[in-house]
Write an enzyme that holds these catalytic residues in place. Structure first.
Site, PDB file in Angstrom:
ATOM      1  N   ASP A 137       0.821  -1.220   0.000  1.00 50.99           N
ATOM      2  CA  ASP A 137       0.000   0.000   0.000  1.00 50.99           C
ATOM      3  C   ASP A 137       0.853   1.268   0.000  1.00 50.99           C
ATOM      4  OD1 ASP A 137       0.984  -0.345   2.571  1.00 50.99           O
ATOM      5  OD2 ASP A 137      -0.956  -0.807   3.458  1.00 50.99           O
ATOM      6  N   ASP A 168      -7.245  -2.685  14.467  1.00 48.89           N
ATOM      7  CA  ASP A 168      -8.631  -2.974  14.067  1.00 48.89           C
ATOM      8  C   ASP A 168      -8.728  -4.205  13.160  1.00 48.89           C
ATOM      9  OD1 ASP A 168      -7.570  -2.038  11.703  1.00 48.89           O
ATOM     10  OD2 ASP A 168      -8.928  -0.318  11.496  1.00 48.89           O
TER      11      ASP A 168
END
Ligand code: PGA
Length: 256
Positions: free
Chosen positions: A63, A132
């Site tokens: 990313d 998360d």
């Protein structure tokens, strides 16, 4: 999923480095998927020390922040250059990181996918995990079949990464990330996590239901996953005793 629990991050990173070194020795033209963030730093240091031959290796990073110039000190282009690529003999042309500054993001995402396919697919994908449960920047609710695309970071991820940017307000809101479907096509996934902060996400990923609520849980559907943890990141795993026993009693032929 093989879960390897070590006393500290250094020992866990060393096992991960040995796995990657073995792949590079067995397949000098291997394709690696790479990750950024705090977690892989020790692993990259270990790999540098091993003085492996990277000339024929191809890499694809997971990313990049959208809207951050590649020269920005917190871009993942800078991270990879400074922390890893400039210390090894890899060919610049063989390294790939999504272009977060592209005008036509969907077009570069499609090209990224094509380049991965043209390279023969990823042999080993290195992964960290967000608090998360994200992998890459695939935040909770990401499609488990997603491909490379732009994603909006959750407030939690922006808070977690504020330490790199001198404050949350400076953290970009968007990133270009390989999708979960892209990651699942790698032939081997190697996930690293260290510290108590990751313990709940790891427990949910390894022992919870497969759910977009914790994107890393999709790795339960992948045929070959190695998870290298320190004791703190493993602390919420219900079956940690069993994982430790399995690793300590591996038959010789299976040893890393
Ligand atoms: P970290 O990030 O290695 O900086 O903890 C991991 C991730 O967000 O994937």
């Amino acid at each position: 999923m093989e879960i390897i629990i070590q006393p500290d991050p250094a020992a866990a990173a060393e096992i991960a480095a040995r796995l990657i070194a073995r792949l590079i020795r067995e397949k000098p033209g291997a394709v690696l998927g790479l990750a950024t963030g705090g977690t892989p730093l020790r692993l990259y240091c270990e790999l540098v020390k091993m003085k492996l031959d990277w000339r024929k290796i191809t890499t694809f990073n997971l990313d990049e922040y959208a809207g951050l110039p590649s020269q920005h000190p917190q871009s993942y282009h800078s991270f990879m250059r400074e922390k890893f690529f400039r210390h090894i003999n890899i060919a610049g042309n063989n390294t790939h990181i999504p272009n977060g500054m592209a005008k036509d993001i969907p077009a570069i995402c499609e090209r990224y996918e094509k380049k991965i396919r043209a390279a023969g697919g990823i042999d080993l994908q290195l992964l960290g995990i967000g608090t998360d449960g994200h992998i890459g920047f695939n935040e909770p609710s990401s499609s488990l079949a997603s491909r490379t695309r732009i994603k909006t970071l959750t407030p939690r991820t922006r808070r977690d990464n504020a330490r790199f940017f001198g404050g949350e307000k400076n953290v970009p809101h968007h990133a270009v990330t390989m999708g979960i479907g892209t990651i699942l096509e790698a032939r081997h996934c190697l996930l690293l996590a260290f510290g108590r902060k990751k313990a709940r996400a790891i427990a949910a990923a390894a022992e919870g239901p497969v759910t977009a609520r914790n994107p890393a849980s999709v790795l339960q559907m992948h045929p070959k996953v190695t998870v290298c943890l320190d004791a703190a990141a493993a602390s919420c795993l219900e079956m940690k005793k069993y994982y430790r026993w399995v690793y300590e009693n591996k038959p010789d032929w299976q040893n890393i």
